[in-house]
Design a protein around this motif. Structure first.
Motif, PDB file in Angstrom:
ATOM      1  N   GLY A   1       0.351 -14.105   0.558  1.00 28.10           N
ATOM      2  CA  GLY A   1      -0.507 -14.052  -0.330  1.00 28.10           C
ATOM      3  C   GLY A   1      -0.793 -13.196  -0.892  1.00 28.10           C
ATOM      4  N   GLY A   2      -0.569 -12.537   0.152  1.00 24.18           N
ATOM      5  CA  GLY A   2      -1.188 -10.730   0.482  1.00 24.18           C
ATOM      6  C   GLY A   2      -0.930  -9.521  -0.293  1.00 24.18           C
ATOM      7  N   ARG A   3       0.477 -10.169  -0.253  1.00 27.26           N
ATOM      8  CA  ARG A   3       1.065  -8.604  -1.371  1.00 27.26           C
ATOM      9  C   ARG A   3       0.685  -9.093  -2.664  1.00 27.26           C
ATOM     10  NH1 ARG A   3       5.017  -4.826   0.390  1.00 27.26           N
ATOM     11  NH2 ARG A   3       4.599  -3.110  -1.128  1.00 27.26           N
ATOM     12  N   SER A   4       0.189  -9.985  -3.020  1.00 31.11           N
ATOM     13  CA  SER A   4       0.023 -10.010  -4.264  1.00 31.11           C
ATOM     14  C   SER A   4      -1.372 -10.077  -5.162  1.00 31.11           C
ATOM     15  CB  SER A   4       0.992 -11.834  -4.869  1.00 31.11           C
ATOM     16  OG  SER A   4       0.013 -12.571  -4.477  1.00 31.11           O
ATOM     17  N   ASP A   5      -2.071 -10.870  -4.298  1.00 31.70           N
ATOM     18  CA  ASP A   5      -3.520 -10.402  -3.781  1.00 31.70           C
ATOM     19  C   ASP A   5      -4.599 -10.696  -3.011  1.00 31.70           C
ATOM     20  OD1 ASP A   5      -6.231 -10.755  -4.755  1.00 31.70           O
ATOM     21  OD2 ASP A   5      -6.550 -13.171  -4.742  1.00 31.70           O
ATOM     22  N   GLY A   6      -5.020  -8.365  -2.822  1.00 35.22           N
ATOM     23  CA  GLY A   6      -5.506  -7.560  -2.387  1.00 35.22           C
ATOM     24  C   GLY A   6      -6.532  -8.069  -1.113  1.00 35.22           C
ATOM     25  N   TRP A   7      -7.148  -9.560  -2.200  1.00 34.13           N
ATOM     26  CA  TRP A   7      -8.654  -9.777  -1.396  1.00 34.13           C
ATOM     27  C   TRP A   7      -8.219 -10.712  -0.370  1.00 34.13           C
ATOM     28  CZ3 TRP A   7     -11.959  -6.426  -2.043  1.00 34.13           C
ATOM     29  CH2 TRP A   7     -12.231  -5.452  -2.929  1.00 34.13           C
ATOM     30  N   ILE A   8      -7.299 -11.137  -0.631  1.00 34.89           N
ATOM     31  CA  ILE A   8      -6.851 -12.692   0.298  1.00 34.89           C
ATOM     32  C   ILE A   8      -6.374 -11.555   1.263  1.00 34.89           C
ATOM     33  CG2 ILE A   8      -4.953 -13.982   1.260  1.00 34.89           C
ATOM     34  CD1 ILE A   8      -4.619 -14.539  -1.299  1.00 34.89           C
ATOM     35  N   THR A   9      -5.800 -10.471   1.535  1.00 35.65           N
ATOM     36  CA  THR A   9      -5.900  -9.589   2.650  1.00 35.65           C
ATOM     37  C   THR A   9      -6.758  -8.815   3.534  1.00 35.65           C
ATOM     38  OG1 THR A   9      -3.423  -8.947   2.284  1.00 35.65           O
ATOM     39  CG2 THR A   9      -4.560  -7.612   3.789  1.00 35.65           C
TER      40      THR A   9
ATOM     41  N   PHE B   1     -10.965  11.567   5.130  1.00 33.18           N
ATOM     42  CA  PHE B   1      -9.863  12.505   6.582  1.00 33.18           C
ATOM     43  C   PHE B   1      -9.683  13.331   5.847  1.00 33.18           C
ATOM     44  CE2 PHE B   1      -9.582   7.548   5.478  1.00 33.18           C
ATOM     45  CZ  PHE B   1      -9.391   7.438   6.733  1.00 33.18           C
ATOM     46  N   LYS B   2      -8.405  14.087   6.391  1.00 34.03           N
ATOM     47  CA  LYS B   2      -7.697  15.067   6.074  1.00 34.03           C
ATOM     48  C   LYS B   2      -6.999  15.242   5.036  1.00 34.03           C
ATOM     49  CE  LYS B   2      -8.016  18.262  10.225  1.00 34.03           C
ATOM     50  NZ  LYS B   2      -7.577  19.275  11.489  1.00 34.03           N
ATOM     51  N   PRO B   3      -6.230  15.936   4.285  1.00 36.98           N
ATOM     52  CA  PRO B   3      -5.849  15.299   2.858  1.00 36.98           C
ATOM     53  C   PRO B   3      -4.515  14.165   3.479  1.00 36.98           C
ATOM     54  CG  PRO B   3      -6.084  17.557   2.363  1.00 36.98           C
ATOM     55  CD  PRO B   3      -6.695  17.271   4.147  1.00 36.98           C
ATOM     56  N   GLU B   4      -4.098  14.815   4.849  1.00 36.26           N
ATOM     57  CA  GLU B   4      -2.747  13.714   5.125  1.00 36.26           C
ATOM     58  C   GLU B   4      -3.092  12.813   5.167  1.00 36.26           C
ATOM     59  OE1 GLU B   4      -1.956  18.350   5.476  1.00 36.26           O
ATOM     60  OE2 GLU B   4      -3.621  16.740   5.723  1.00 36.26           O
ATOM     61  N   GLY B   5      -4.514  12.102   6.399  1.00 36.80           N
ATOM     62  CA  GLY B   5      -5.124  11.438   6.164  1.00 36.80           C
ATOM     63  C   GLY B   5      -5.761  10.265   5.051  1.00 36.80           C
ATOM     64  N   ILE B   6      -5.919  10.910   3.739  1.00 31.99           N
ATOM     65  CA  ILE B   6      -6.670  10.160   2.330  1.00 31.99           C
ATOM     66  C   ILE B   6      -4.786   9.781   1.892  1.00 31.99           C
ATOM     67  CG2 ILE B   6      -6.545  11.142   0.080  1.00 31.99           C
ATOM     68  CD1 ILE B   6      -9.307  12.627   1.482  1.00 31.99           C
ATOM     69  N   TYR B   7      -3.420  10.890   1.905  1.00 32.10           N
ATOM     70  CA  TYR B   7      -2.205   9.854   1.632  1.00 32.10           C
ATOM     71  C   TYR B   7      -2.331   8.782   1.813  1.00 32.10           C
ATOM     72  CZ  TYR B   7       2.614   9.484   1.259  1.00 32.10           C
ATOM     73  OH  TYR B   7       3.748   9.303   1.327  1.00 32.10           O
ATOM     74  N   TYR B   8      -2.506   9.235   3.133  1.00 34.36           N
ATOM     75  CA  TYR B   8      -1.809   7.476   3.997  1.00 34.36           C
ATOM     76  C   TYR B   8      -2.706   6.401   3.555  1.00 34.36           C
ATOM     77  CZ  TYR B   8      -1.111   4.264   8.487  1.00 34.36           C
ATOM     78  OH  TYR B   8       0.386   3.211   8.439  1.00 34.36           O
ATOM     79  N   LYS B   9      -3.550   6.472   3.380  1.00 30.48           N
ATOM     80  CA  LYS B   9      -5.088   5.389   3.178  1.00 30.48           C
ATOM     81  C   LYS B   9      -4.184   5.667   1.540  1.00 30.48           C
ATOM     82  CE  LYS B   9      -9.882   3.986   1.994  1.00 30.48           C
ATOM     83  NZ  LYS B   9     -10.863   4.261   2.314  1.00 30.48           N
ATOM     84  N   LEU B  10      -4.177   6.240   0.617  1.00 27.05           N
ATOM     85  CA  LEU B  10      -3.768   5.871   0.165  1.00 27.05           C
ATOM     86  C   LEU B  10      -2.657   4.343  -0.816  1.00 27.05           C
ATOM     87  CD1 LEU B  10      -3.833   9.193  -2.592  1.00 27.05           C
ATOM     88  CD2 LEU B  10      -5.237   7.021  -3.137  1.00 27.05           C
ATOM     89  N   ILE B  11      -1.627   4.933   0.091  1.00 26.18           N
ATOM     90  CA  ILE B  11      -0.094   3.922   0.091  1.00 26.18           C
ATOM     91  C   ILE B  11      -0.106   2.926   1.324  1.00 26.18           C
ATOM     92  CG2 ILE B  11       1.346   5.931  -0.325  1.00 26.18           C
ATOM     93  CD1 ILE B  11       1.590   6.201   2.655  1.00 26.18           C
ATOM     94  N   SER B  12      -1.832   3.014   2.256  1.00 30.17           N
ATOM     95  CA  SER B  12      -1.653   1.514   2.737  1.00 30.17           C
ATOM     96  C   SER B  12      -2.918   0.825   2.081  1.00 30.17           C
ATOM     97  CB  SER B  12      -2.359   2.184   4.189  1.00 30.17           C
ATOM     98  OG  SER B  12      -1.371   2.988   4.872  1.00 30.17           O
ATOM     99  N   ALA B  13      -3.614   0.941   1.064  1.00 35.91           N
ATOM    100  CA  ALA B  13      -4.575   0.255   0.412  1.00 35.91           C
ATOM    101  C   ALA B  13      -4.534  -0.927   0.397  1.00 35.91           C
ATOM    102  CB  ALA B  13      -5.477   0.894  -0.845  1.00 35.91           C
ATOM    103  N   GLN B  14      -5.138  -2.591  -0.085  1.00 33.78           N
ATOM    104  CA  GLN B  14      -4.605  -3.349  -0.111  1.00 33.78           C
ATOM    105  C   GLN B  14      -4.305  -3.566  -1.530  1.00 33.78           C
ATOM    106  OE1 GLN B  14      -8.864  -4.484   0.577  1.00 33.78           O
ATOM    107  NE2 GLN B  14      -8.831  -5.345  -1.761  1.00 33.78           N
ATOM    108  N   ASN B  15      -3.629  -4.446  -1.760  1.00 40.41           N
ATOM    109  CA  ASN B  15      -3.207  -4.930  -3.850  1.00 40.41           C
ATOM    110  C   ASN B  15      -4.217  -6.015  -4.368  1.00 40.41           C
ATOM    111  OD1 ASN B  15      -1.242  -4.341  -5.698  1.00 40.41           O
ATOM    112  ND2 ASN B  15      -0.157  -6.259  -5.346  1.00 40.41           N
ATOM    113  N   GLY B  16      -5.655  -4.517  -4.566  1.00 34.43           N
ATOM    114  CA  GLY B  16      -6.334  -5.350  -5.479  1.00 34.43           C
ATOM    115  C   GLY B  16      -7.784  -5.188  -5.713  1.00 34.43           C
ATOM    116  N   ASP B  17      -7.729  -3.544  -4.958  1.00 38.80           N
ATOM    117  CA  ASP B  17      -8.826  -2.958  -5.776  1.00 38.80           C
ATOM    118  C   ASP B  17      -8.994  -1.480  -6.770  1.00 38.80           C
ATOM    119  OD1 ASP B  17     -11.216  -1.984  -6.172  1.00 38.80           O
ATOM    120  OD2 ASP B  17     -11.121  -1.138  -3.943  1.00 38.80           O
TER     121      ASP B  17
END
Length: 499
Positions: free
Chosen positions: A272-280, A415-431
């Motif tokens: 359920g973590g993909r649909s509700d990021g708070w579970i993750t 982070f450096k810009p590349e690190g911010i990009y990685y955080k963007l695409i890695s973030a949970q599907n909830g916030d």
């Protein structure tokens, strides 16, 4: 005349009843107040059942520093009631990726810290080394040679003799840092140094915050006894990711602190973590705590457990206080300086994160689950009243530091810009909104502009207060001492006007 005499007698009787009631009320109030501040387990003397005595014995170490072999035995054998439910699934690592495949299965044995934090002065006072003025270096050196007697004399200094405190330190032993002195702790007058320091456990999840991880390790290396570091081969969004931190451990990057790291590998993504990021989000902290605590040996009831996010770095002095002193209440929060993209964009106020408690409270109230500690809802949990009653103490939350006295650092998206990009695409599907879902937000030029202005993904540009790298608590000392390497966190690389 008779009626008047009887009326007078009745009034006297009423006064006596009133005074007796008032006296009883005062006695009850005094006992309640005394119990709360002195931390005396009164219920030990009132309880006679074996089950009550066992629980009281478990927590007695919190007050009197008495090791509890029954508690330790149950814990180490994973049979204690409050350890049931720990995650024991076999973790399998890909054979073609790493050597030393047992890194995630190793146990960690806690040992008492024999560091001589206190010294005895010529006048006979027991003083905290860092917080005390020592005018005679030669005499100090001779005293240091005799510090093996510390455990027997730490609270036996001459009565009335106080230590001369350095700026920023307080109390008769000069061991209370300013961030505790100016906190909302209600029991400051009851604080006393321990003969044997507590052991400190610091638990964190890691994705790619490795520069901040170095800062944490160097800030807390001599205070924390073991770091739980959890890494998954899935991002918080559910995508596969390499085990970067494990690679850094095996290639020697963290050799300076490797002996204090308990590596935790999460090999699955929660249902359920993909649909509700708070579970993750919740599950990461649950797994981190339960897996880590199940692999600790030698745990004592009064050891300290602290759980942080990777971008939350507690200051050393506050954690050392928890390690060295008795008399503080729990659970414990930490006021952290808030920054965005780097320490140069300081946000207003502080982030007060409820982060710590004793091992006994973690297991008895929070059922060994770190996410429950972070939620601030301990008073609604089934074990709260039981733990409070059995300890004979009133649980009073407080926070190290204050809105104007920082006790740590929270550096968000640092982070450096590349690190911010990685955080963007890695973030949970909830916030929500999840900015990583917007292609234009992933553009490195756009991210650089955010860093330059201090703006946010929604288009707002807050007016942050000016900062100076020389200001107190600007950034962790390790980063400042290595300015050339970590300059991107300390000075805005995309503007000349600010930073």
């Amino acid at each position: 005349m008779g009626r008047s005499h009887m009326s007078a007698r009745m009034r006297v009787r009423m006064y006596k009843v009133f005074l007796l009631c008032l006296l009883g009320f005062c006695v009850i109030s005094f006992l309640h107040y005394y119990k709360a501040l002195q931390n005396i387990p009164l219920l030990q003397e009132l309880s006679s059942t074996s089950s009550h005595l066992k629980t009281l014995k478990l927590v007695s170490g919190f007050f009197w520093n008495v090791p509890d072999t029954e508690f330790l035995s149950h814990h180490n054998n994973h049979k204690h009631d409050y350890l049931k439910g720990f995650l024991e699934a076999k973790v399998i690592l890909p054979d073609d990726t790493f050597q030393n495949g047992d890194l995630h299965e190793r146990t960690f044995i806690l040992h008492d810290d024999s560091t001589p934090f206190f010294i005895q002065t010529k006048s006979g006072a027991m003083c905290f080394q860092k917080g005390t003025k020592m005018s005679d270096t030669a005499s100090q050196r001779s005293i240091l040679q005799q510090q093996h007697h510390q455990h027997d004399s730490i609270n036996e200094g001459k009565k009335g003799v106080k230590c001369a405190c350095r700026q920023g330190w307080h109390g008769p032993h000069c061991g209370i840092p300013t961030i505790v002195q100016h906190s909302d702790l209600s029991t400051k007058s009851k604080l006393m140094p321990r003969k044997v320091p507590r052991r400190v456990i610091n638990a964190i999840n890691i994705n790619h915050e490795f520069d901040l991880l170095h800062a944490r390790f160097h800030e807390l290396a001599d205070v924390v006894d073991v770091f739980f570091v959890c890494e998954s081969n899935f991002t918080a969004y559910g995508d596969p990711r390499p085990l970067y931190f494990r690679q850094l451990i095996l290639n020697g990057t963290f050799d300076y602190i490797k002996h204090k790291i308990l590596y935790i590998f999460l090999d699955h993504f929660p249902n359920g973590g993909r649909s509700d990021g708070w579970i993750t989000d919740d599950y990461l902290r649950t797994y981190l705590t339960k897996n880590g605590m199940s692999r600790i040996q030698g745990l004592k009831a009064d050891d300290v457990f602290i759980i942080d996010d990777a971008d939350e770095i507690p200051a050393r002095d506050g954690i050392l206080f928890l390690k060295l002193y008795d008399g503080w209440t729990e659970p414990v929060g930490i006021h952290m300086r808030k920054s965005l993209y780097g320490f140069y964009w300081r946000q207003f106020g502080t982030l007060n994160v409820l982060s710590g408690c004793t091992a006994a409270m973690l297991l008895m109230v929070y059922k060994g689950d770190g996410i429950l500690l972070r939620r601030r809802s301990y008073y609604t949990m089934s074990g709260f009243r039981e733990y409070e009653n059995f300890t004979g103490r009133i649980l009073v939350p407080w926070a190290i530091g204050s809105p104007v006295h920082y006790a740590g650092w929270h550096c968000s998206w640092c982070f450096k810009p590349e690190g911010i990009y990685y955080k963007l695409i890695s973030a949970q599907n909830g916030d929500f909104p999840r900015w990583g879902d917007y292609k234009e937000k992933q553009n490195l030029s756009y991210i650089q502009e955010l860093i330059r202005t201090g703006g946010w993904f929604d288009g707002t540009v807050p007016d942050y207060p000016p900062t100076d790298p020389k200001e107190h608590m600007y950034a962790p000392k390790y980063l400042l001492d290595n300015y050339e390497k970590y300059g991107y966190l300390l000075k805005n690389a995309y503007t000349k006007e600010k930073g």
